[in-house]
Scaffold this motif. Structure first.
Motif, short mmCIF file in Angstrom:
data_model
loop_
_atom_site.label_atom_id
_atom_site.label_comp_id
_atom_site.label_asym_id
_atom_site.label_seq_id
_atom_site.Cartn_x
_atom_site.Cartn_y
_atom_site.Cartn_z
N ARG A 96 0.83 -1.21 0.00
CA ARG A 96 0.00 0.00 0.00
C ARG A 96 0.87 1.27 0.00
O ARG A 96 0.61 2.22 0.73
CB ARG A 96 -0.95 0.01 1.19
CG ARG A 96 -2.30 0.64 0.90
CD ARG A 96 -3.30 0.34 1.99
NE ARG A 96 -4.63 0.75 1.59
CZ ARG A 96 -5.73 0.54 2.30
NH1 ARG A 96 -5.63 -0.08 3.46
NH2 ARG A 96 -6.91 0.92 1.86
N GLY A 97 1.94 1.23 -0.77
CA GLY A 97 2.82 2.38 -0.90
C GLY A 97 3.81 2.56 0.22
O GLY A 97 4.61 3.50 0.18
N GLN A 98 3.82 1.67 1.21
CA GLN A 98 4.74 1.78 2.33
C GLN A 98 5.64 0.55 2.39
O GLN A 98 5.23 -0.56 2.07
CB GLN A 98 3.99 1.92 3.65
CG GLN A 98 3.15 3.20 3.76
CD GLN A 98 2.46 3.32 5.10
OE1 GLN A 98 2.21 2.32 5.77
NE2 GLN A 98 2.15 4.55 5.50
N TRP A 99 6.89 0.77 2.82
CA TRP A 99 7.83 -0.33 2.91
C TRP A 99 7.60 -1.13 4.18
O TRP A 99 7.53 -0.58 5.27
CB TRP A 99 9.27 0.19 2.88
CG TRP A 99 9.67 0.75 1.56
CD1 TRP A 99 9.94 2.05 1.26
CD2 TRP A 99 9.85 0.02 0.34
NE1 TRP A 99 10.26 2.19 -0.07
CE2 TRP A 99 10.22 0.95 -0.66
CE3 TRP A 99 9.73 -1.33 -0.02
CZ2 TRP A 99 10.47 0.58 -1.97
CZ3 TRP A 99 9.99 -1.69 -1.33
CH2 TRP A 99 10.35 -0.75 -2.29
N ARG A 100 7.46 -2.43 4.02
CA ARG A 100 7.38 -3.37 5.13
C ARG A 100 8.57 -4.33 5.03
O ARG A 100 9.32 -4.27 4.08
CB ARG A 100 6.05 -4.13 5.12
CG ARG A 100 4.83 -3.23 5.21
CD ARG A 100 4.86 -2.35 6.44
NE ARG A 100 3.64 -1.57 6.63
CZ ARG A 100 3.62 -0.37 7.15
NH1 ARG A 100 4.76 0.22 7.50
NH2 ARG A 100 2.49 0.27 7.31
N TYR A 101 8.68 -5.21 6.00
CA TYR A 101 9.90 -6.00 6.10
C TYR A 101 9.58 -7.49 6.15
O TYR A 101 8.71 -7.94 6.89
CB TYR A 101 10.69 -5.60 7.36
CG TYR A 101 10.97 -4.12 7.38
CD1 TYR A 101 12.05 -3.58 6.69
CD2 TYR A 101 10.11 -3.24 8.04
CE1 TYR A 101 12.28 -2.22 6.66
CE2 TYR A 101 10.33 -1.88 8.03
CZ TYR A 101 11.41 -1.37 7.34
OH TYR A 101 11.64 -0.02 7.31
N LEU A 102 10.31 -8.23 5.33
CA LEU A 102 10.18 -9.68 5.28
C LEU A 102 11.46 -10.28 5.84
O LEU A 102 12.51 -10.23 5.21
CB LEU A 102 9.94 -10.15 3.85
CG LEU A 102 9.83 -11.68 3.64
CD1 LEU A 102 8.63 -12.22 4.39
CD2 LEU A 102 9.75 -12.01 2.15
N TYR A 103 11.36 -10.83 7.05
CA TYR A 103 12.48 -11.54 7.65
C TYR A 103 12.52 -12.95 7.09
O TYR A 103 11.49 -13.64 7.04
CB TYR A 103 12.33 -11.60 9.17
CG TYR A 103 12.69 -10.32 9.89
CD1 TYR A 103 13.91 -10.19 10.54
CD2 TYR A 103 11.82 -9.24 9.92
CE1 TYR A 103 14.26 -9.01 11.21
CE2 TYR A 103 12.15 -8.06 10.57
CZ TYR A 103 13.37 -7.96 11.22
OH TYR A 103 13.70 -6.80 11.88
N ARG A 104 13.70 -13.40 6.69
CA ARG A 104 13.86 -14.74 6.14
C ARG A 104 15.13 -15.39 6.68
O ARG A 104 16.08 -14.70 7.03
CB ARG A 104 13.92 -14.70 4.61
CG ARG A 104 12.69 -14.09 3.95
CD ARG A 104 12.74 -14.16 2.44
NE ARG A 104 12.65 -15.51 1.95
CZ ARG A 104 13.64 -16.13 1.31
NH1 ARG A 104 14.78 -15.50 1.08
NH2 ARG A 104 13.49 -17.38 0.90
N ALA A 105 15.11 -16.71 6.70
CA ALA A 105 16.28 -17.47 7.13
C ALA A 105 16.44 -18.68 6.23
O ALA A 105 15.46 -19.35 5.88
CB ALA A 105 16.13 -17.91 8.59
N ILE A 106 17.67 -18.98 5.84
CA ILE A 106 18.01 -20.19 5.11
C ILE A 106 19.21 -20.83 5.81
O ILE A 106 19.93 -20.15 6.56
CB ILE A 106 18.35 -19.92 3.63
CG1 ILE A 106 19.58 -19.01 3.51
CG2 ILE A 106 17.16 -19.29 2.92
CD1 ILE A 106 20.06 -18.82 2.06
#
Length: 249
Positions: A96-106
């Protein structure tokens, strides 16, 4: 035993797709195509029209939102446990026009471990991700954790250890070149996301990303035997939803 399992899956399939106007196999195919390839809902609508099937793109959107989370939950049981050495990083997602954060781990072999979409990038977000990552695989001990230089990770590791989530304090290291693997892996998830404007709402984005992560893991064969062909992927999806096999020669 196998016949009993098959019967159970078939009954569950009837519940999963109860009230749908299209066959379950077509729904699973449409959802998997959206999650596997960089296609829009209108692209899949056109592909169905080529086969003489009229499905509105908004209907396909509802299918993805409904069935992406169950696909991720059911395929999660096939995942190979991580090797104990993981790399953690976060990437930006526009919602929606705003930056959000995707935490990921491998893990160090590139196998997906876990993910979390969250609105903020702070200490509480890091703690929440660590808790989710450890609780989802309670029998897999973390020995080594690689991160970038973000200041939120060391206290999050300490908190997880104090809360009893970690059997011992893992070795935490910050190295730029080892993080390149997970940074490249971000692209494999993000390449299928909407390119113009991003996602429209937070919770639908979370559900769709569940599907992206699941199909990525499925494509890699869950870390056991290398990449799977599309036919093998579709076969497993059909089996796990109690559907008849498709594209048989």
């Amino acid at each position: 035993m196998l016949s009993a399992i098959a019967a159970k899956l078939k009954r569950r399939s009837q519940d999963d797709f109860k009230g749908r106007h299209f066959e379950a196999a077509l729904i699973v195919q449409a959802v998997s195509q959206y999650l596997r390839y960089p296609l829009s809902y209108r692209d899949i609508e056109e592909l169905f029209l080529e086969r003489g099937l009229e499905v509105d793109h908004s209907t396909i959107n509802r299918w993805v939102l409904t069935y992406a989370p169950p696909i991720e939950r059911r395929l999660r049981t096939f995942r190979k446990p991580h090797c104990g050495s993981v790399r953690i990083d976060e990437t930006y997602i526009k919602i929606r026009g705003q930056w959000r954060y995707l935490y990921r781990a491998i893990d160090k072999h590139g196998n997906p471990v876990n993910f979390l979409l969250i609105a903020r990038r702070d200490l509480e977000a890091a703690k929440r991700f660590f808790r989710k990552m450890v609780e989802d695989q309670p029998l897999s001990a973390l020995d080594r954790i690689g991160t970038d230089g973000a200041s939120t990770y060391p206290p999050a590791i300490v908190t997880a250890r104090n809360d009893g989530l970690l059997a011992r304090t893992p070795l935490h290291y910050v190295t730029k070149h080892l993080q390149q693997g997970i940074e490249s892996d971000h692209f494999r998830v993000k390449k299928n996301m909407p390119r113009i404007g991003g996602f429209r709402c937070f919770h639908p984005a979370r559900r769709i990303i569940q599907g992206f992560e699941a199909l990525l893991c499925l494509r890699e064969g869950f870390g056991f035997a290398g990449a799977w062909t599309v036919r093998e992927q579709n076969h497993l999806l059909a089996v796990y939803f109690g559907l008849p096999a498709v594209n048989e020669v």
